[in-house]
Design an enzyme around this catalytic site. Structure first.
Site, PDB file in Angstrom:
ATOM      1  N   PHE A 132     -10.283  -0.864   0.795  1.00  0.00           N
ATOM      2  CA  PHE A 132      -9.773  -1.793   1.803  1.00  0.00           C
ATOM      3  C   PHE A 132     -10.295  -3.185   1.471  1.00  0.00           C
ATOM      4  CE2 PHE A 132      -9.042  -3.857   5.809  1.00  0.00           C
ATOM      5  CZ  PHE A 132      -7.783  -3.369   6.121  1.00  0.00           C
ATOM      6  N   ASP A 186       0.854  -1.192   0.000  1.00  0.00           N
ATOM      7  CA  ASP A 186       0.000   0.000   0.000  1.00  0.00           C
ATOM      8  C   ASP A 186       0.890   1.242   0.000  1.00  0.00           C
ATOM      9  OD1 ASP A 186      -2.090   1.762   0.320  1.00  0.00           O
ATOM     10  OD2 ASP A 186      -2.501   1.268   2.401  1.00  0.00           O
TER      11      ASP A 186
HETATM   12  P1  IMP Z   1       2.231  -0.550   3.710  1.00  0.00           P
HETATM   13  O1  IMP Z   1       3.414  -0.309   4.605  1.00  0.00           O
HETATM   14  O2  IMP Z   1       1.261   0.602   3.780  1.00  0.00           O
HETATM   15  O3  IMP Z   1       2.583  -0.884   2.280  1.00  0.00           O
HETATM   16  O4  IMP Z   1       1.474  -1.721   4.412  1.00  0.00           O
HETATM   17  C1  IMP Z   1       1.305  -2.962   3.918  1.00  0.00           C
HETATM   18  C2  IMP Z   1       0.532  -3.782   4.918  1.00  0.00           C
HETATM   19  O5  IMP Z   1      -0.680  -3.126   5.325  1.00  0.00           O
HETATM   20  C3  IMP Z   1       0.106  -5.072   4.253  1.00  0.00           C
HETATM   21  O6  IMP Z   1       1.079  -6.069   4.417  1.00  0.00           O
HETATM   22  C4  IMP Z   1      -1.208  -5.369   4.940  1.00  0.00           C
HETATM   23  O7  IMP Z   1      -0.971  -6.116   6.112  1.00  0.00           O
HETATM   24  C5  IMP Z   1      -1.767  -4.006   5.307  1.00  0.00           C
HETATM   25  N1  IMP Z   1      -2.753  -3.556   4.292  1.00  0.00           N
HETATM   26  C6  IMP Z   1      -2.608  -2.580   3.367  1.00  0.00           C
HETATM   27  N2  IMP Z   1      -3.717  -2.458   2.605  1.00  0.00           N
HETATM   28  C7  IMP Z   1      -4.584  -3.399   3.054  1.00  0.00           C
HETATM   29  C8  IMP Z   1      -5.927  -3.787   2.653  1.00  0.00           C
HETATM   30  O8  IMP Z   1      -6.556  -3.264   1.721  1.00  0.00           O
HETATM   31  N3  IMP Z   1      -6.470  -4.809   3.371  1.00  0.00           N
HETATM   32  C9  IMP Z   1      -5.834  -5.443   4.392  1.00  0.00           C
HETATM   33  N4  IMP Z   1      -4.600  -5.110   4.796  1.00  0.00           N
HETATM   34  C10 IMP Z   1      -3.974  -4.086   4.132  1.00  0.00           C
END
Ligand code: IMP
Length: 179
Positions: A151, A102
């Site tokens: 989400f 994300d």
């Molecule tokens: P980042 O550091 O923002 O890239 O976070 C990634 C982590 O956030 C992923 O490994 C997921 O555990 C969580 N995450 C991000 N987007 C989603 C979503 O749409 N659904 C569920 N978990 C998410």
């Protein structure tokens, strides 16, 4: 379909097809490299299990659990290691298995940490990429599907620890967040 979901984004068949394709590609790329395949707990567990079954090469598996500091709804990029790897990665080819990227902050931290430990190479395979959420530039070397800025839950992905066991991936109804 689970009644908390607004719609299904990827069926079990679509997920299987992406996993098969990624497994075949990784089998070619990592032949003779005996990679350490690292699962980021807990979201990537289902993907990791299915993916390694499609990688027809010698490999090792290891697990890492991390948590972000601060407000759980906003990734800060400051990550705490809750469970570290069992074995050193020095001189090894490392493949990080992520459920979804994300902001990219978690992955940026992990990549940097593993390179600091002198891994020979660190690459990333993510089942889902949510490019609209990105806060840092990070390359995903192998990716299953690009997803919109919603989400999503299922196939390892949770909301408040729920829905990880759904065999498909879908978008939660907004009212589920506001309960
Ligand atoms: P980042 O550091 O923002 O890239 O976070 C990634 C982590 O956030 C992923 O490994 C997921 O555990 C969580 N995450 C991000 N987007 C989603 C979503 O749409 N659904 C569920 N978990 C998410």
């Amino acid at each position: 379909m689970h009644s908390d979901l607004k719609k299904i984004l990827f069926t079990e068949q679509q997920i299987n097809s992406a996993v098969r394709k990624l497994g075949a590609q990784l089998s070619t790329e990592y032949v003779d490299k005996q990679p350490i395949v690292i699962c980021v707990l807990k979201g990537a567990v289902l993907f990791m299990v299915d993916l390694v079954k499609r990688m027809e090469i010698p490999l090792e598996m290891d697990f890492m659990a991390i948590s972000s500091y601060g407000d759980s709804s906003q990734s800060t990029g400051v990550v705490r290691i809750l469970k570290d790897l069992d074995r050193p990665v020095e001189g090894r080819h490392v493949l990080i298995v992520e459920d979804i990227v994300d902001t990219g902050l978690t992955l940026a931290y992990l990549k940097e940490t593993l390179l600091h430990r002198h891994a020979s190479s660190v690459r990333v395979v993510a089942l889902f990429d949510k490019p609209e959420g990105r806060k840092v530039e990070i390359s995903i070397d192998y990716c299953g599907y690009t997803v919109p800025n919603d989400f999503i839950v299922g196939y390892g992905l949770d909301y408040a620890e729920k829905y990880r066991n759904l065999p498909y991936v879908g978008v939660l109804k907004p009212e589920v967040y506001c309960k």
